[in-house]
Design a protein around this motif. Structure first.
Motif, PDB file in Angstrom:
ATOM      1  N   ILE A  72      42.962  49.292  41.449  1.00 37.19           N
ATOM      2  CA  ILE A  72      43.220  49.148  40.173  1.00 37.19           C
ATOM      3  C   ILE A  72      43.565  49.734  39.297  1.00 37.19           C
ATOM      4  CG2 ILE A  72      41.074  50.023  39.126  1.00 37.19           C
ATOM      5  CD1 ILE A  72      40.821  46.510  38.095  1.00 37.19           C
ATOM      6  N   SER A  73      44.509  50.002  38.547  1.00 40.82           N
ATOM      7  CA  SER A  73      45.587  50.529  36.803  1.00 40.82           C
ATOM      8  C   SER A  73      44.123  51.451  36.439  1.00 40.82           C
ATOM      9  CB  SER A  73      46.390  49.830  36.510  1.00 40.82           C
ATOM     10  OG  SER A  73      47.133  48.923  37.457  1.00 40.82           O
ATOM     11  N   ASN A  74      44.303  53.144  36.792  1.00 33.61           N
ATOM     12  CA  ASN A  74      43.355  53.728  35.394  1.00 33.61           C
ATOM     13  C   ASN A  74      42.051  53.614  36.850  1.00 33.61           C
ATOM     14  OD1 ASN A  74      45.671  54.672  34.049  1.00 33.61           O
ATOM     15  ND2 ASN A  74      45.057  52.657  32.688  1.00 33.61           N
ATOM     16  N   GLY A  75      41.898  52.976  38.251  1.00 36.45           N
ATOM     17  CA  GLY A  75      40.797  53.355  38.521  1.00 36.45           C
ATOM     18  C   GLY A  75      40.253  54.488  39.090  1.00 36.45           C
ATOM     19  N   ASP A  76      38.968  55.618  38.931  1.00 33.44           N
ATOM     20  CA  ASP A  76      38.676  56.881  39.134  1.00 33.44           C
ATOM     21  C   ASP A  76      39.011  56.890  40.493  1.00 33.44           C
ATOM     22  OD1 ASP A  76      35.934  55.917  38.026  1.00 33.44           O
ATOM     23  OD2 ASP A  76      36.247  54.749  39.690  1.00 33.44           O
ATOM     24  N   TYR A  77      40.014  56.841  41.730  1.00 35.98           N
ATOM     25  CA  TYR A  77      41.021  57.503  42.247  1.00 35.98           C
ATOM     26  C   TYR A  77      42.277  56.990  43.078  1.00 35.98           C
ATOM     27  CZ  TYR A  77      36.507  59.618  43.849  1.00 35.98           C
ATOM     28  OH  TYR A  77      35.249  60.514  44.254  1.00 35.98           O
ATOM     29  N   ASN A  78      42.970  56.392  41.486  1.00 36.35           N
ATOM     30  CA  ASN A  78      43.558  55.858  41.811  1.00 36.35           C
ATOM     31  C   ASN A  78      44.492  56.621  40.449  1.00 36.35           C
ATOM     32  OD1 ASN A  78      46.764  55.184  41.180  1.00 36.35           O
ATOM     33  ND2 ASN A  78      45.544  52.476  40.789  1.00 36.35           N
ATOM     34  N   ASP A  79      45.163  57.644  40.833  1.00 39.66           N
ATOM     35  CA  ASP A  79      45.916  58.431  40.823  1.00 39.66           C
ATOM     36  C   ASP A  79      46.912  59.516  41.081  1.00 39.66           C
ATOM     37  OD1 ASP A  79      44.370  59.904  42.741  1.00 39.66           O
ATOM     38  OD2 ASP A  79      43.715  61.632  41.825  1.00 39.66           O
ATOM     39  N   TYR A  80      47.755  58.567  41.993  1.00 37.74           N
ATOM     40  CA  TYR A  80      48.936  58.659  42.550  1.00 37.74           C
ATOM     41  C   TYR A  80      49.741  57.951  42.011  1.00 37.74           C
ATOM     42  CZ  TYR A  80      46.501  54.784  45.748  1.00 37.74           C
ATOM     43  OH  TYR A  80      45.900  53.612  45.287  1.00 37.74           O
ATOM     44  N   GLY A  81      49.685  57.303  41.289  1.00 40.39           N
ATOM     45  CA  GLY A  81      51.064  56.540  40.141  1.00 40.39           C
ATOM     46  C   GLY A  81      50.578  55.102  40.453  1.00 40.39           C
ATOM     47  N   LEU A  82      49.478  53.966  41.405  1.00 43.46           N
ATOM     48  CA  LEU A  82      49.774  53.195  41.274  1.00 43.46           C
ATOM     49  C   LEU A  82      49.021  51.963  40.499  1.00 43.46           C
ATOM     50  CD1 LEU A  82      48.300  51.531  44.563  1.00 43.46           C
ATOM     51  CD2 LEU A  82      48.809  50.438  42.966  1.00 43.46           C
ATOM     52  N   VAL A  83      50.699  50.907  40.086  1.00 42.18           N
ATOM     53  CA  VAL A  83      50.031  50.235  38.362  1.00 42.18           C
ATOM     54  C   VAL A  83      51.599  49.036  38.713  1.00 42.18           C
ATOM     55  CG1 VAL A  83      50.326  49.507  35.818  1.00 42.18           C
ATOM     56  CG2 VAL A  83      49.861  52.215  36.858  1.00 42.18           C
ATOM     57  N   ASN A 136      40.095  41.734  39.769  1.00 41.57           N
ATOM     58  CA  ASN A 136      38.842  40.979  39.235  1.00 41.57           C
ATOM     59  C   ASN A 136      38.452  39.266  39.730  1.00 41.57           C
ATOM     60  OD1 ASN A 136      39.240  43.558  37.299  1.00 41.57           O
ATOM     61  ND2 ASN A 136      40.814  43.161  36.494  1.00 41.57           N
ATOM     62  N   GLU A 137      39.810  38.696  40.447  1.00 41.04           N
ATOM     63  CA  GLU A 137      39.450  37.726  40.180  1.00 41.04           C
ATOM     64  C   GLU A 137      38.372  37.251  41.394  1.00 41.04           C
ATOM     65  OE1 GLU A 137      41.715  33.428  42.219  1.00 41.04           O
ATOM     66  OE2 GLU A 137      42.945  35.193  41.682  1.00 41.04           O
ATOM     67  N   TYR A 159      36.211  34.541  48.488  1.00 40.88           N
ATOM     68  CA  TYR A 159      36.976  35.814  48.009  1.00 40.88           C
ATOM     69  C   TYR A 159      38.132  36.097  49.308  1.00 40.88           C
ATOM     70  CZ  TYR A 159      32.898  38.822  49.848  1.00 40.88           C
ATOM     71  OH  TYR A 159      31.890  39.154  50.292  1.00 40.88           O
ATOM     72  N   VAL A 160      37.332  35.040  50.314  1.00 40.85           N
ATOM     73  CA  VAL A 160      38.288  35.344  51.677  1.00 40.85           C
ATOM     74  C   VAL A 160      40.020  34.920  51.230  1.00 40.85           C
ATOM     75  CG1 VAL A 160      39.101  35.184  53.703  1.00 40.85           C
ATOM     76  CG2 VAL A 160      36.782  34.936  53.193  1.00 40.85           C
ATOM     77  N   ALA A 161      40.451  34.655  51.224  1.00 38.72           N
ATOM     78  CA  ALA A 161      41.673  33.971  50.855  1.00 38.72           C
ATOM     79  C   ALA A 161      42.018  35.588  49.156  1.00 38.72           C
ATOM     80  CB  ALA A 161      41.864  32.441  49.890  1.00 38.72           C
ATOM     81  N   THR A 162      41.712  35.446  48.441  1.00 40.76           N
ATOM     82  CA  THR A 162      42.353  36.616  47.266  1.00 40.76           C
ATOM     83  C   THR A 162      42.003  37.940  48.360  1.00 40.76           C
ATOM     84  OG1 THR A 162      40.688  35.107  45.455  1.00 40.76           O
ATOM     85  CG2 THR A 162      41.622  37.031  44.888  1.00 40.76           C
ATOM     86  N   TYR A 163      41.065  38.204  48.568  1.00 46.09           N
ATOM     87  CA  TYR A 163      41.740  39.038  49.698  1.00 46.09           C
ATOM     88  C   TYR A 163      42.949  39.110  50.623  1.00 46.09           C
ATOM     89  CZ  TYR A 163      37.307  41.604  47.246  1.00 46.09           C
ATOM     90  OH  TYR A 163      36.140  41.840  45.935  1.00 46.09           O
ATOM     91  N   LYS A 164      43.009  38.786  51.321  1.00 47.22           N
ATOM     92  CA  LYS A 164      44.183  38.090  52.096  1.00 47.22           C
ATOM     93  C   LYS A 164      45.242  38.554  51.497  1.00 47.22           C
ATOM     94  CE  LYS A 164      46.481  35.170  55.317  1.00 47.22           C
ATOM     95  NZ  LYS A 164      46.419  35.964  56.411  1.00 47.22           N
ATOM     96  N   LYS A 223      30.248  39.044  33.225  1.00 46.24           N
ATOM     97  CA  LYS A 223      30.650  38.085  34.299  1.00 46.24           C
ATOM     98  C   LYS A 223      29.946  37.492  35.147  1.00 46.24           C
ATOM     99  CE  LYS A 223      34.084  40.862  36.428  1.00 46.24           C
ATOM    100  NZ  LYS A 223      35.834  40.929  36.609  1.00 46.24           N
ATOM    101  N   PRO A 224      29.733  36.910  35.784  1.00 49.01           N
ATOM    102  CA  PRO A 224      29.730  36.507  37.437  1.00 49.01           C
ATOM    103  C   PRO A 224      29.043  37.857  38.318  1.00 49.01           C
ATOM    104  CG  PRO A 224      29.697  34.378  36.447  1.00 49.01           C
ATOM    105  CD  PRO A 224      30.608  34.903  35.270  1.00 49.01           C
ATOM    106  N   PHE A 225      28.656  38.079  38.501  1.00 45.42           N
ATOM    107  CA  PHE A 225      28.587  38.936  39.571  1.00 45.42           C
ATOM    108  C   PHE A 225      28.015  40.376  40.381  1.00 45.42           C
ATOM    109  CE2 PHE A 225      30.964  43.662  39.634  1.00 45.42           C
ATOM    110  CZ  PHE A 225      31.129  43.826  40.683  1.00 45.42           C
TER     111      PHE A 225
END
Length: 606
Positions: A113-124, A133-134, A143-148, A387-389
């Motif tokens: 995810i943008s600005n994630g703790d370990y996303n420090d290599y330029g992925l946006v 988030n969905e 969530y199977v279809a979403t993660y696919k 949110k529901p989580f």
């Protein structure tokens, strides 16, 4: 005849001239693509730790055969690896991610995810953010279809990562010294040290239990300031949490700070009823002592508030894991528990929290001095999510959700976070404060079964928390634990086989047979949630910001070759989600696609 001979000589000379040339043709570089847009191989600086040198060599060989000019940058330990990565001294790096919480959101959020703790290599990527988030709000059947789709955007469409393999979680026990069934092998959770016991139980108070780990440099003993192999196991055993994971990744209150937990209707309110038999441990003259301070609701609220707040400490490494928490509070109105229903259940929150308690709830108290479970006086903490989580419970089982002492943290961390200077400010949990020598000033106060006493270049020593669940099944069986720092896997195995250490984490696959053939050793293994992959440096105008170049590399990588090298003891993977969600996605090497994308990259350079 002479004419034919002359022609043959000329042909041989011409062939010699061509093969003597050091400049590769475009045909050679691309493995057969006949386009003449360029004749230069692509340089690639590949970064890895020495523990992953075999993977780096396999990947280098695959890409070198495809025409890339690969240079290896092998670092001896995690600290050096991070230093090179932070300095940008890489084009592609090999890493691994173990979803120690057992939920797919953890497998993606910090990394992609943008600005994630370990996303420090330029992925946006906005679509990746949306999909993460969905999926977080969905149940497992949704969530199977979403993660696919997420995986397809991450890998197939953008080649942000190169999946290499998933693997087995393995460990081995000296069965002449330890009770094998006391050494648990969980899919995600770190080994609970308090369960481990000697065959000769009398040794528990007189002899140390000896393990080893490869990383001598500890990121931080403050649970929210690190999330890596140097401290995950250590902090998991030094700080208790509101919930735990079973060996099969189910959320449980067993062995945690809570007797029970309950989820309110709507899946946004989570209640925890706290036990009163855990005190913080502290160190006095290199001895673990009971501080007399109860691990209580105010410490839970403080710990969770700082866990979710990016600015609570410098270099906070786990805040995105806890970003779903909107409010943490102590419940003092018993009517709230009686009137609210559980999610998917007709019974009340109070019913859920009281299940199995020897004394029912008679009173809720905010002051830890008034707590008395045997008299029905309890503390209840409520966490409300934005949110529901339901996956918030998995995050609360993570080491970064360990409960710290509000009183001690505020006493030690007197610096200003915005102006923190590591050269003069000392933060709670800094390894130098437990390192023998001039910097030693052990200010730890831990809520878990063990506390670190000292560290040096060779080992770190722990002692049992004398105020932890005394006279229960969770009271630690062994009083002293020593973790030896042994960087080399072969040296670790030798020390294990000779009896210098009693237990060994992470047996290399090519050593399984050695362990299995030694009658005094017992190998334990199971598929786990760890995935090894490579990622690109896409910052600062890097060449690898070009999606076609990344795809050319992706389709030149064969997972089957990795698996073959490891004697079929690795598992195919598509992303870090693979061990948790069966999306049906698979990665296959495709030579023609690789050439097509490399050709498109070169054309864009003209």
């Amino acid at each position: 005849m002479k004419k034919i001979l002359s022609l043959l000589i000329i042909a041989v000379l011409l062939l010699g001239i061509m093969t003597g040339c050091n400049v590769q043709t475009k045909d050679q570089v691309t493995g057969g693509n006949t386009s003449e847009t360029s004749n230069e191989p692509v340089d690639l600086n590949l970064l890895a730790m020495s523990s992953m040198e075999k993977d780096a060599n396999i990947l280098r060989d695959q890409l070198s055969k495809a025409g890339f000019n690969v240079k290896l940058n092998i670092q001896p330990d995690y600290s050096s690896y991070v230093g090179q990565k932070d300095a940008g001294n890489y084009d592609m790096a090999i890493t691994s991610w173990n979803t120690v919480t057992g939920n797919p959101d953890y497998a993606v959020r910090s990394l992609f995810i943008s600005n994630g703790d370990y996303n420090d290599y330029g992925l946006v990527n906005e679509e990746i953010d949306r999909l993460i988030n969905e999926a977080a709000t969905q149940t497992s059947d949704q969530y199977v279809a979403t993660y696919k789709t997420f995986e397809e955007v991450l890998v197939k469409e953008n080649a942000y990562i190169i999946p290499l393999y998933s693997n087995y979680k393995s460990q081995a026990v000296n069965n002449t010294i330890l009770k094998v069934d006391s050494v648990r092998l969980s899919k995600s959770r770190s080994l609970p040290w308090e369960n481990v016991d000697f065959i000769d139980e009398s040794k528990g108070n007189s002899e140390p239990l000896i393990f080893s780990q490869t990383m001598p440099s500890l990121t931080s003993l403050d649970p929210i300031k690190g999330n890596d192999g140097s401290i995950n196991i250590i902090n998991t055993n030094m700080y208790v949490r509101l919930v735990n994971l079973t060996d099969n990744d189910e959320v449980t209150s067993v062995g945690s700070l809570s007797h029970n937990h309950a989820i309110g209707e709507g899946n946004t309110e989570y209640y925890f009823i706290l036990r009163d038999d855990i005190n913080f441990a502290k160190v006095d003259n290199k001895k673990a002592v009971d501080s007399g301070e109860l691990v209580a609701a105010e410490d839970v609220v403080f710990s969770m508030d700082r866990a979710r707040n990016k600015d609570s400490v410098p270099d906070h490494r786990t805040f995105t894991l806890h970003s779903s928490m909107e409010k943490i509070e102590i419940v003092t109105d018993l009517k709230e528990l009686e009137s609210k229903k559980q999610s998917g259940n007709a019974s009340s929150i109070k019913d859920g929290l009281e299940a199995g308690l020897s004394t029912t709830i008679k009173e809720l108290v905010a002051d830890k001095a008034q707590v008395s479970n045997k008299d029905g006086k309890y503390q209840v903490v409520k966490i409300t999510t934005n949110k529901p989580f339901p996956q918030v419970l998995n995050y609360l089982a993570h080491q970064s959700a360990g409960i710290v002492s509000k009183k001690q943290i505020e006493a030690v961390n007197t610096y200003n976070v915005a102006t923190f200077d590591r050269n003069k400010d000392v933060a709670y949990g800094d390894q130098m404060t437990i390192t023998e020598g001039a910097t030693y000033d052990n200010t730890l106060m831990t809520s878990g079964p063990y506390i670190a006493i000292y560290k040096n270049d060779y080992e770190i020593a722990f002692q049992k928390n004398p105020g932890y669940m005394i006279s229960t099944s969770h009271e630690p069986k062994v009083s002293n634990i020593v973790v030896k720092f042994i960087k080399d896997a072969d040296s670790s195995l030798s020390a294990f086989r000779s009896g210098e250490i009693h237990f060994l984490y992470g047996i290399p696959e090519d050593k399984f047979e050695i362990v299995e053939n030694d009658s005094k050793l017992t190998l334990q293994k199971r598929p786990n949630n760890a995935v090894v992959y490579a990622f690109f440096n896409m910052k600062g105008g890097s060449e690898f910001s070009d999606v076609n170049l990344r795809k050319a590399i992706l389709y030149n990588v064969s997972q089957e070759e990795f698996i073959a090298v490891y004697n079929n003891l690795k598992i195919n993977a598509y992303s870090t989600v693979t061990p948790l969600v069966d999306t049906g996605n698979i990665h296959l090497k495709d030579h023609s696609k690789a050439n097509e994308f490399l050709n498109m990259y070169w054309e864009s350079k003209e």
